[in-house]
Design a protein around this motif. Structure first.
Motif, PDB file in Angstrom:
ATOM      1  N   UNK A   1       0.496 -18.184 -12.163  1.00 20.07           N
ATOM      2  CA  UNK A   1       0.537 -19.322 -13.103  1.00 20.07           C
ATOM      3  C   UNK A   1       0.821 -20.650 -12.395  1.00 20.07           C
ATOM      4  N   UNK A   2       1.583 -20.581 -11.293  1.00 18.54           N
ATOM      5  CA  UNK A   2       1.907 -21.813 -10.585  1.00 18.54           C
ATOM      6  C   UNK A   2       0.667 -22.494 -10.005  1.00 18.54           C
ATOM      7  N   UNK A   3      -0.385 -21.741  -9.852  1.00 24.83           N
ATOM      8  CA  UNK A   3      -1.572 -22.310  -9.198  1.00 24.83           C
ATOM      9  C   UNK A   3      -2.613 -22.764 -10.210  1.00 24.83           C
ATOM     10  N   UNK A   4      -2.262 -22.643 -11.514  1.00 27.13           N
ATOM     11  CA  UNK A   4      -3.276 -23.008 -12.522  1.00 27.13           C
ATOM     12  C   UNK A   4      -3.060 -24.409 -13.057  1.00 27.13           C
TER      13      UNK A   4
END
Ligand code: THU
Length: 130
Positions: free
Chosen positions: A127-130
Motif C-alpha cells: 500500500x505504501x507504494x500506491x
C-alpha cells in the motif's frame, strides 16, 4: 498443532551450519495448505552472507509453490525465546497476515507467542507504494 512445528524446528535445528556464532536456529512454518516447511541458519565465512533459519523455511515454502504462511515456530538454545531479526520479521510479513502467530522458543521448552503485527508494527507494505 504447534507441537508438530516444534518437533520440526527442533529437528532441522540439528542441521544448522553455524560454525562462526555456534548458535544453531531452527524454524518451521506452516503453509496455508497445512504443509510444514523447515529451515536452519546457514552461516558463511563472509559473515553478512549467512542466512537465518526463517529465511530458509520461507524459501522452502515458496520453492514448493506456496506463498501464504499461517503459523511459524523458531527455536534456539538461548536463555530466553529467540526472536526473529528485523529482516526476518519483514520476510515473514511478506507471506503472513497480521494475526499470524509466531512462537519463539528455547530448546528447554520456554515459549513466547507474538503475532506478526506485534513483531513488526508499522510494516512496510505494498500500500505504501500506491
Ligand atoms: N539467527 C536465525 O537464524 N534466526 C533468528 O531468529 C535469530 C538469529 C541466526 C543468524 C546467525 O546465524 C545466528 O543466528 C547468530 O545471529
Amino acid at each position: 498443532m504447534s507441537d508438530e512445528l516444534r518437533q520440526a524446528a527442533l529437528a532441522v535445528r540439528q542441521r544448522a551450519y553455524a560454525p562462526y556464532s555456534d548458535f544453531q536456529v531452527g524454524a518451521a512454518i506452516r503453509g496455508a495448505s497445512g504443509t510444514v516447511y523447515v529451515g536452519c541458519n546457514v552461516e558463511n565465512v563472509a559473515y553478512p552472507e549467512g542466512t537465518c533459519a526463517e529465511a530458509g523455511a520461507i524459501a522452502a515454502m515458496v520453492a514448493a509453490g506456496e506463498t501464504v504462511l499461517i503459523e511459524a515456530y523458531v527455536v534456539a538454545a538461548s536463555p530466553m525465546p529467540v526472536t526473529p531479526c528485523g529482516g526476518c520479521r519483514q520476510k515473514l510479513k511478506e507471506f503472513g497476515a497480521a494475526e499470524v502467530r509466531v512462537t519463539m522458543a528455547t530448546t528447554g521448552g520456554v515459549e513466547e507467542v507474538m503475532t506478526l503485527a506485534e513483531l513488526l508494527p508499522g510494516a512496510f507494505v505494498q500500500d505504501h507504494m500506491e
